[in-house]
Scaffold this motif. Structure first.
Motif, PDB file in Angstrom:
ATOM      1  N   ALA A  39     -26.678  19.896  43.619  1.00 16.68           N
ATOM      2  CA  ALA A  39     -26.682  18.734  43.192  1.00 16.68           C
ATOM      3  C   ALA A  39     -26.234  18.648  42.344  1.00 16.68           C
ATOM      4  N   LEU A  40     -25.281  17.262  42.105  1.00 22.94           N
ATOM      5  CA  LEU A  40     -25.060  17.006  40.996  1.00 22.94           C
ATOM      6  C   LEU A  40     -25.042  15.781  40.320  1.00 22.94           C
ATOM      7  N   LEU A  41     -25.311  15.416  39.601  1.00 24.00           N
ATOM      8  CA  LEU A  41     -26.510  14.229  38.963  1.00 24.00           C
ATOM      9  C   LEU A  41     -25.325  13.612  37.831  1.00 24.00           C
ATOM     10  N   VAL A  42     -24.979  12.157  37.322  1.00 19.22           N
ATOM     11  CA  VAL A  42     -24.175  11.751  36.544  1.00 19.22           C
ATOM     12  C   VAL A  42     -25.061  10.685  35.753  1.00 19.22           C
ATOM     13  N   SER A  43     -24.831  10.669  34.792  1.00 22.25           N
ATOM     14  CA  SER A  43     -26.046   9.415  34.093  1.00 22.25           C
ATOM     15  C   SER A  43     -24.967   9.355  32.602  1.00 22.25           C
ATOM     16  N   ASP A  44     -25.897   7.978  32.364  1.00 20.80           N
ATOM     17  CA  ASP A  44     -24.422   7.414  31.211  1.00 20.80           C
ATOM     18  C   ASP A  44     -25.644   7.177  30.018  1.00 20.80           C
ATOM     19  N   GLU A  45     -25.123   7.105  28.992  1.00 19.08           N
ATOM     20  CA  GLU A  45     -26.085   7.483  27.591  1.00 19.08           C
ATOM     21  C   GLU A  45     -27.378   6.587  27.395  1.00 19.08           C
ATOM     22  N   ALA A  46     -27.749   5.734  28.473  1.00 21.66           N
ATOM     23  CA  ALA A  46     -28.829   5.158  29.093  1.00 21.66           C
ATOM     24  C   ALA A  46     -30.121   5.796  29.348  1.00 21.66           C
ATOM     25  N   GLY A  47     -29.424   6.876  30.533  1.00 17.36           N
ATOM     26  CA  GLY A  47     -30.152   7.447  31.141  1.00 17.36           C
ATOM     27  C   GLY A  47     -29.887   6.774  32.447  1.00 17.36           C
ATOM     28  N   VAL A  48     -29.516   5.863  32.950  1.00 22.00           N
ATOM     29  CA  VAL A  48     -29.107   6.005  34.079  1.00 22.00           C
ATOM     30  C   VAL A  48     -27.718   6.232  35.042  1.00 22.00           C
ATOM     31  N   LEU A  49     -28.548   6.862  35.941  1.00 21.11           N
ATOM     32  CA  LEU A  49     -28.004   7.199  37.161  1.00 21.11           C
ATOM     33  C   LEU A  49     -26.334   5.984  37.636  1.00 21.11           C
ATOM     34  N   ARG A  50     -25.626   7.143  37.629  1.00 15.70           N
ATOM     35  CA  ARG A  50     -23.875   6.434  38.086  1.00 15.70           C
ATOM     36  C   ARG A  50     -23.683   6.790  39.424  1.00 15.70           C
ATOM     37  N   ALA A  51     -23.598   8.393  39.472  1.00 18.93           N
ATOM     38  CA  ALA A  51     -23.374   8.808  40.634  1.00 18.93           C
ATOM     39  C   ALA A  51     -24.394  10.070  40.559  1.00 18.93           C
ATOM     40  N   THR A  98     -19.861   7.476  27.541  1.00 17.57           N
ATOM     41  CA  THR A  98     -19.978   9.128  28.204  1.00 17.57           C
ATOM     42  C   THR A  98     -20.799   9.117  29.337  1.00 17.57           C
ATOM     43  N   LEU A  99     -20.456   9.654  30.186  1.00 18.21           N
ATOM     44  CA  LEU A  99     -21.410  10.005  31.504  1.00 18.21           C
ATOM     45  C   LEU A  99     -21.597  11.608  31.551  1.00 18.21           C
ATOM     46  N   THR A 100     -23.191  11.855  31.814  1.00 17.91           N
ATOM     47  CA  THR A 100     -23.050  13.451  31.873  1.00 17.91           C
ATOM     48  C   THR A 100     -22.937  13.798  33.000  1.00 17.91           C
ATOM     49  N   LEU A 101     -22.969  14.939  33.705  1.00 19.76           N
ATOM     50  CA  LEU A 101     -22.498  16.062  34.398  1.00 19.76           C
ATOM     51  C   LEU A 101     -23.851  17.177  34.200  1.00 19.76           C
ATOM     52  N   ASP A 102     -24.815  16.892  34.996  1.00 17.89           N
ATOM     53  CA  ASP A 102     -26.156  18.682  35.553  1.00 17.89           C
ATOM     54  C   ASP A 102     -25.638  18.220  36.667  1.00 17.89           C
ATOM     55  N   ARG A 103     -25.909  19.999  36.859  1.00 14.14           N
ATOM     56  CA  ARG A 103     -25.649  20.500  37.698  1.00 14.14           C
ATOM     57  C   ARG A 103     -27.688  21.006  38.785  1.00 14.14           C
ATOM     58  N   LEU A 104     -27.690  20.484  39.321  1.00 17.30           N
ATOM     59  CA  LEU A 104     -29.432  20.899  39.785  1.00 17.30           C
ATOM     60  C   LEU A 104     -29.075  21.375  41.589  1.00 17.30           C
ATOM     61  N   GLU A 105     -29.873  22.740  41.085  1.00 19.84           N
ATOM     62  CA  GLU A 105     -30.448  23.550  42.266  1.00 19.84           C
ATOM     63  C   GLU A 105     -31.217  23.122  42.849  1.00 19.84           C
ATOM     64  N   THR A 106     -30.955  23.167  44.151  1.00 21.15           N
ATOM     65  CA  THR A 106     -31.658  22.264  45.340  1.00 21.15           C
ATOM     66  C   THR A 106     -32.513  23.404  46.213  1.00 21.15           C
ATOM     67  N   PRO A 107     -32.828  23.217  47.541  1.00 21.28           N
ATOM     68  CA  PRO A 107     -33.121  24.109  48.534  1.00 21.28           C
ATOM     69  C   PRO A 107     -31.804  23.752  49.486  1.00 21.28           C
ATOM     70  N   ILE A 108     -31.553  22.716  49.244  1.00 21.52           N
ATOM     71  CA  ILE A 108     -29.438  23.100  50.763  1.00 21.52           C
ATOM     72  C   ILE A 108     -28.982  22.600  49.472  1.00 21.52           C
ATOM     73  N   GLY A 109     -28.452  22.793  48.428  1.00 25.25           N
ATOM     74  CA  GLY A 109     -27.494  23.268  47.929  1.00 25.25           C
ATOM     75  C   GLY A 109     -27.723  22.389  45.805  1.00 25.25           C
ATOM     76  N   ALA A 164     -14.801   6.328  30.917  1.00 24.19           N
ATOM     77  CA  ALA A 164     -15.554   7.260  29.667  1.00 24.19           C
ATOM     78  C   ALA A 164     -15.630   8.704  30.653  1.00 24.19           C
ATOM     79  N   ALA A 165     -16.053   9.568  28.648  1.00 19.93           N
ATOM     80  CA  ALA A 165     -15.508  10.905  29.046  1.00 19.93           C
ATOM     81  C   ALA A 165     -17.339  11.742  29.437  1.00 19.93           C
ATOM     82  N   LEU A 166     -16.500  12.793  31.131  1.00 24.68           N
ATOM     83  CA  LEU A 166     -17.491  12.959  31.888  1.00 24.68           C
ATOM     84  C   LEU A 166     -17.996  14.317  31.199  1.00 24.68           C
ATOM     85  N   VAL A 167     -19.193  14.735  30.475  1.00 16.81           N
ATOM     86  CA  VAL A 167     -19.532  16.074  29.568  1.00 16.81           C
ATOM     87  C   VAL A 167     -20.961  16.211  30.168  1.00 16.81           C
ATOM     88  N   ASP A 168     -20.688  18.366  30.854  1.00 16.94           N
ATOM     89  CA  ASP A 168     -21.891  18.556  30.752  1.00 16.94           C
ATOM     90  C   ASP A 168     -23.042  18.636  29.876  1.00 16.94           C
TER      91      ASP A 168
END
Length: 177
Positions: free
Chosen positions: A21-33, A8-19, A54-58
């Motif tokens: 951002a998409l953060l993709v992390s694995d079950e262990a909390g390791v950034l993958r993309a 499983t990969l988790t897709l998080d969306r983070l508002e930043t001053p420049i747009g 891997a399933a990509l989940v929000d």
């Protein structure tokens, strides 16, 4: 040790001053993309190709607090983000070398090629730099042209300029425009 693929990969969306951002992390909390929403289709395609099972989940990425601290003014916050990237041996070598460029500093593509012991591989280093799937954490934005120009950044040159200024890097304004 075998390369264990995440389920499983988790897709998080983070508002930043420049747009956003998409953060993709694995079950262990390791950034993958990492990417920006204006490149989401490209990133999803990359994730599907490199992590086909891997399933990509929000959800909320465990890396989010470090990104929030970074965008709030603490450039070193991303140094503590664990990451794992899928790439060739050469790409991984370049990406590891990128991590040796401190916030607030830049290095030319030629300098990066020399740093990995391949001074004639400037173009290959540039291609590896551009293929970096965990941008900002693996700071490909800190690589500039030999003449100090802001050349190439997958998220756009305006973002590269902002990231460098945010980190306190000195960029020649005439070339940064």
């Amino acid at each position: 040790m075998p390369n264990v693929q995440p389920e499983t990969l988790t897709l998080d969306r983070l508002e930043t001053p420049i747009g956003t951002a998409l953060l993709v992390s694995d079950e262990a909390g390791v950034l993958r993309a990492f990417n920006w929403t204006d490149y989401e289709a490209k990133m999803r395609s990359w994730v599907a190709r490199h992590y086909p099972r891997a399933a990509l989940v929000d959800g909320r990425s465990p890396t989010r607090p470090a990104f929030e601290a970074y965008f709030a003014g603490e450039p070193a916050a991303l140094d503590r983000v664990p990451w794992k990237a899928s790439g060739t041996v050469f790409q991984l070598r370049v990406w590891e070398a990128l991590c040796s460029i401190p916030a607030g500093e830049t290095l030319s593509y030629r300098g990066l090629a020399e740093r990995i012991g391949r001074p004639s591989a400037v173009r290959a280093v540039g291609l590896a730099n551009g293929a970096n799937p965990v941008a900002v954490v693996v700071p490909c934005h800190r690589v500039i042209g030999t003449n100090g120009s802001l050349t190439g950044y997958g998220g756009g040159l305006s973002r590269k300029k902002w990231l460098l200024a945010h980190e306190g890097a000195q960029v020649r304004e005439a070339l940064a425009a």
